[in-house]
Enzyme design. Structure first.
Site, PDB file in Angstrom:
ATOM      1  N   TRP A 136       0.833  -1.210   0.000  1.00 31.12           N
ATOM      2  CA  TRP A 136       0.000   0.000   0.000  1.00 31.12           C
ATOM      3  C   TRP A 136       0.858   1.246   0.000  1.00 31.12           C
ATOM      4  O   TRP A 136       0.446   2.300  -0.466  1.00 31.12           O
ATOM      5  CB  TRP A 136      -0.943   0.033   1.209  1.00 31.12           C
ATOM      6  N   TRP A 191      -6.139   2.409  -0.783  1.00 29.34           N
ATOM      7  CA  TRP A 191      -5.430   3.382  -1.591  1.00 29.34           C
ATOM      8  C   TRP A 191      -5.801   4.818  -1.241  1.00 29.34           C
ATOM      9  O   TRP A 191      -4.949   5.697  -1.203  1.00 29.34           O
ATOM     10  CB  TRP A 191      -5.710   3.089  -3.060  1.00 29.34           C
TER      11      TRP A 191
END
Length: 1064
Positions: free
Chosen positions: A540, A580
């Site tokens: 991430w 995200w």
RNA sequence: GGGCGUGUAGCUUAGUUUGGCUGGAGCACCCCGCUGAUAACGGGGAGGCCACAGGUUCAAAUCCUGUCAUGCCCA
């Protein structure tokens, strides 16, 4: 000259595939960006990178649709919208996939296989479905630059990520700590929650109540645990400060039978939560005192396993307060072993407990824990630990406890919650900033930002960014083996300049190559070597760097990046809120002290038709190609947009795609075909100035559809702005189907059939041309194929190079004038047409049999539309009438309830009198209160008034808010003339059906023979009309012998035989 | 276990923000009509415990509380 091209039948799949080729040949995507270059107004979009190690499903199409749609829309508004594709290539899912393939079920196995070879496999694996993704992307018409994508495994990308991590390091936001994770000692790996979720199993195992002897008294605090192996690591007890506790004295042996080991002596004193006395204790006892948990805080107790943990210089073995303590189970006292639970660890850090392991990474007790336990696998020691406690009187009771516990999905062993070494980004230090930046983002729907993300941020925790894995961006932190100095590297150049002479230059920025790089210690006074921390980054973090790493900023493209940051628009499914959406915001806050994106559309998921989520394991993933190859991309895209609000979870209904296709696209195409076929036949040139008909000169019908077009276009645009794409689409669809096709085109058919040139025909052609172009331009962002084809057929140019008809600050508005009154009037006309059909049905008058007259009573003057209405209603003459009484009379109905009470046995006689009386007269009498029947006074209460149509009339009334009541009356009387006309219509209808059945060309001439029972019922002029309408070159009307095998039908009791032959 | 969504006809849904006319559409179904008008069109019909249970109110699909189902995220 651009004469519209005749349109054939619609084959969406062939059309779309052919357009894809055309787009490629003409570089339309490239042109659509470059054409707007001069206006110099960029709108920036950032693509959330997918991982190409799984097949794309229908649920991937929807997020790509909303990305594409907004980008295309903004392009048409005149912005430069560059779109770079991206691929997410690192991360655990990739490793797991490869591990499964190669049957490498532990870290040891991977290392034996070789890290280099393993990572090579991972690198290959992420491209497994790249081709499938590219094909899906192209086929659905998602315009994004896939030839020059950003890729998270590229050195350029990794270098940018390193740079950003160094910014955090320099700001003091990067630190080393522990993170408690589910860990499998067999495979040597920790697990993500995703993996844990697939391994929960119900188990029954011993749980124990343990006595912790207080130092300053004879009492013991009773605590409960389901993991006896964590007891040697105990360093604290947590109580709820507001929970009520008791000190009790054991006064008698337990009355019921005792299960398992443990026990208590008479006179022992135990402390536990008051609410749980009954659940926990089996002895008879006496409550000595009650007090809040806060009274216990700070008390010291004796360690269970002296020597297992070095408690010097710490707060070890004391009672502390914690909010998470409840009295829902256990004793209301939580045993705390810092390294083996997340709450434990956090509490330990807060209270200053020692953070020492009693268990090694191999899952075995560390030497020095206890003679009986050292070196043994912890889960095998549960029973021995219980024995040990029992033998020294520290066990009150054991029992079997059944619960769900995570197990390793590979080895099936129970996982241990274990504090792993980890690197963190100190998000808690920038909490205020990130909350502020979040509030500056325009979220759709709003609650994603304020609630979902807001809630998350208000409880923000430090971000554990390191993973003990192999395939990922290596953490660029090196530590000196002599002085423990930490150094974060921010570029390749920096790494190479610092590396020791005998370290190799890594061929790429991945493990194991970077592991081999050793640095000279950056501390001037130290001559030690620095070794890289053996971790990779959370993937991430990779994707969170996308906004700058896609440009290899700051090493390249500095100007470019600064011009497009923060980006204008991102769009992903709702599960990205903590994914995200968060990582982008976290990185931009810590590195740039800024937001990362200005607008964020968070989409609901597509579920299967039963509302279950689509997943590989369930086997309910819909393959988008099933629909690409059937209804086409346009229909799928239109369906997805109009089906529901973007953020609402939607059950995917294959039938709905078909419906979108059949209703929206077939209808639109047929309007196009209707216009273009005649236009090309007539050589109609919409751009020729001499034959142009100004809108002012056109018919009411033309002005009406143009006005509607503008109204709809404006609403469409407003709905786009407020993210209500579904409402926009539904309204436009309704316009195309109902206003354009079912009314305008239907009412205009005969205007275009006319073979002679006329202003009226050209008006209609211009109008259709203009409306079709506007509809295509509005639809183009959503469904880019069919509208483009129509636009090309009409103008020779791609719709994607055209401007947004509603206009913007960059492009001009191009919509026809609005006329609100006209729209209102037409709404009334259409309502009256509907009403008329209902009146006919109710009166039993078939549609083809004309009515002599019709009247409209009330409402505004719509005489301009009487001709249209007369035709719709099949009425010979339609006029406006003021007086409804002309068609209606009053009927009096007796109120039996009221009359019955009054007249009793005389009721039948009264009823008869009422029925035979003249209603107008008797009503006057009743109103004047002078009506007496059979000696009874009749009042208004005794009757009900009804207005009914007089003989031979049928009517209905509709109500409008603005206009009031409007009535439509039809004359239902019949005469020979009407019967003849009705008969003619029926003959025409049957002959036309026959022509169609024989597949005759519309232009073809026929020979028509008709036999009618009584020839004189069909008037001569109606017979002529039949011949014209059916294009009968030869026609005869006969009597006498009827040939066999001939068409026959009957209408209004008249039998008709006919035959149709084509004349060659 | 916690946070955030969602639940309306057989199916897909509007309406919920700001309580108020008989809960509105489309698909599928039944009847009728219309059609050189397309996989179409028009009229009518049937089909709704608005997830469930309480509460507030003259009035609740709409507001409040709880429960259930379902989805996402976190634990």
């Amino acid at each position: 000259m651009t004469v519209p091209k005749a349109a054939g039948n619609l084959d969406p799949v062939a059309l779309e595939n052919s357009l894809i080729r055309t787009w490629n040949e003409e570089k339309i995507f490239y042109q659509s960006i470059e054409n707007r270059r001069l206006k110099d107004s960029p709108f920036t979009f950032l693509e959330g990178p997918p991982t190409a190690n799984g097949k794309p499903g229908i649920h991937h199409v929807i997020s790509r649709l909303y990305k594409d749609m907004v980008c295309r829309w903004k392009t048409m508004e005149g912005h430069i919208v560059e779109r770079k594709a991206g691929w997410d290539t690192h991360g655990l899912p990739v490793e797991i996939e490869v591990q499964k393939q190669l049957d490498l079920m532990s870290n040891e196995a991977i290392e034996n296989f070789g890290m280099e070879a393993f990572n090579q496999k991972c690198k290959e694996s992420v491209w497994t479905y790249e081709q499938a993704w590219r094909e899906m992307t192209e086929r659905m018409g998602f315009w994004v630059d896939m030839d020059d994508p950003y890729v998270t495994l590229h050195d350029d990308y990794i270098e940018s990520a390193w740079w950003s991590l160094k910014q955090m390091f320099d700001k003091g936001l990067l630190f080393r700590g522990h993170k408690v994770l589910p860990y499998c000692p067999q495979t040597g790996t920790s697990y993500s929650s995703h993996e844990v979720a697939q391994g929960y199993k119900e188990v029954s195992e011993p749980a124990v109540f343990v006595k912790f002897k207080l130092k300053d008294s004879n009492s013991c605090i009773l605590a409960w645990t389901t993991t006896p192996w964590t007891l040697p690591g105990n360093v604290g007890l947590a109580v709820g400060p507001k929970v009520t506790y008791c000190r009790v004295k054991i006064t008698a042996e337990p009355s019921n039978s005792w299960e398992g080991r443990g026990g208590a002596e008479l006179g022992d004193e135990l402390i536990l939560a008051k609410d749980l006395l009954g659940n926990v204790l089996r002895h008879k006892m006496e409550v000595l005192e009650e007090f809040p948990g806060s009274k216990l805080i700070g008390k010291s107790y004796e360690p269970l396993f002296p020597g297992a943990i070095d408690g010097s210089d710490s707060n070890a073995w004391t009672v502390v307060g914690a909010d998470f303590v409840t009295t829902s189970d256990g004793t209301g006292v939580v045993h705390t072993a810092v390294m083996y639970g997340e709450d434990d660890y956090n509490l330990g850090m807060k209270e200053g407990f020692p953070s020492q392991h009693t268990v090694g990474m191999d899952g075995k007790f560390i030497k020095g824990t206890h003679d009986m336990l050292d070196g043994r696998y912890v889960k095998e020691c549960d029973s021995d630990i219980i024995d040990l406690l029992n033998s020294c009187g520290k066990l009150y009771r054991e029992h079997i406890y059944t619960h769900d516990y995570p197990h390793c999905w590979r080895t099936d062993h129970p996982l241990l919650y274990y504090a792993m070494d980890s690197w963190f980004v100190k998000m808690t230090a920038v909490k205020e900033q990130i909350i502020q930046y979040n509030s500056e983002v325009e979220w759709a729907p709003e609650w994603t930002g304020t609630k979902r993300m807001g809630e998350w941020l208000s409880n923000i925790k430090d971000w554990a960014i390191s993973r003990e894995r192999y395939w990922g961006t290596p953490i660029p932190v090196w530590i000196c083996n002599e002085c423990d100095n930490e150094h974060c590297v921010g570029s390749i150049e920096e790494m190479i300049s610092m590396k020791t002479d005998d370290s190799p230059i890594p061929p790429e920025l991945h493990r194991p190559y970077v592991d081999d790089v050793k640095l000279n210690c950056s501390n001037d006074d130290c001559s030690g070597e620095m070794i890289r921390e053996p971790y990779v980054m959370d993937c991430w973090f990779d994707s969170g760097c996308a906004s700058f790493a896609q440009w290899h900023y700051p090493f390249e493209n500095k100007e470019k990046f600064e011009g497009v940051f923060p980006v204008d628009y991102i769009c992903e499914a709702v599960d990205q809120t903590r994914g995200w959406f968060y990582s982008l915001l976290a990185v931009s806050t810590t590195v740039f002290d800024n937001v990362a994106y200005k607008r964020c559309l968070s989409l609901g998921h597509i579920l299967d038709k039963d509302g279950k989520k689509m997943s590989k394991s369930r086997g309910n993933v819909v393959n988008p190609w099933d629909h690409f190859n059937k209804e086409g991309s346009d229909a799928i895209r239109w369906y997805m947009m109009t089906q529901s609000a973007p953020w609402t979870p939607t059950n995917f209904d294959p039938n709905g795609v078909r419906e979108s296709y059949a209703k929206m696209f077939l209808t639109l195409w047929n309007v196009h075909r209707f216009y273009s076929d005649y236009a090309s036949l007539d050589n109609f040139d919409p751009e020729e100035k001499d034959s142009y008909v100004d809108i002012k000169e056109r018919s009411h019908l033309d002005k009406w559809i143009l006005s509607r077009m503008t109204t709809v276009a404006e609403n469409y645009h407003e709905n786009f702005i407020s993210w209500n794409f579904h409402k926009a689409g539904r309204e436009l669809e309704n316009f195309v189907i109902n206003d354009l096709s079912n009314w305008y085109v239907r009412r205009s058919r005969r205007r275009l059939w006319n073979e002679d040139e006329s202003n009226d025909k050209r008006s209609c052609q211009h109008t259709l041309h203009e409306v079709l172009l506007t509809v295509c331009r509005l639809m183009a962002p959503v469904s880019p194929f069919i509208p483009d084809q129509i636009h090309r057929d009409l103008t020779g140019h791609s719709v994607h190079l055209a401007d947004w008809p509603v206009g913007s600050n960059l492009v001009e508005r191009n919509l026809p004038p609005q006329n609100w009154v006209l729209e209102q009037e037409m709404a009334l006309v259409r309502k009256l047409a509907e009403t008329g059909r209902r009146v006919r049905v109710e009166a039993g008058r078939r549609q083809r049999l004309p009515c002599k007259s019709g009247w409209i009573v009330g409402g505004p003057d719509i005489s301009d539309f009487h001709e249209i209405l007369a035709e719709e209603l099949n009425v010979e003459e339609l006029t406006t009438e003021e007086d409804l009484d002309r068609f209606q009379r009053i009927e009096i109905a007796p109120n039996r309830k009221s009359l019955g009470k009054k007249c009793r046995q005389d009721l039948p006689a009264v009823l008869e009198l009422l029925e035979n009386a003249d209603p107008d007269n008797i009503l006057l009498e009743i109103e004047a209160e002078i009506c007496i029947l059979e000696g009874y006074d009749i009042t208004m209460e005794d009757i009900e008034l009804r207005r009914v149509e007089k003989e031979n009339f049928a009517a209905a009334t509709i109500s409008f808010e603005e206009i009031g009541d409007v009535s439509l009356v039809l004359d239902m009387s019949l005469n020979e003339d009407l019967v003849s006309k009705g008969l003619a219509r029926d003959i025409i209808r049957h002959v036309q059906a026959k022509r169609k059945e024989k597949n005759l060309d519309v232009e073809a001439l026929i020979e028509l023979d008709v036999w009618i029972d009584s020839k004189e019922q069909l008037f001569d002029n109606d017979w002529s009309h039949i011949q014209i309408e059916t294009r009968a070159g030869n026609a005869s009307i006969n009597q006498g012998d009827i040939p066999k095998k001939i068409e026959y039908f009957e209408v209004d009791g008249i039998g008709v035989n006919f035959s149709v032959k084509e004349i060659n």
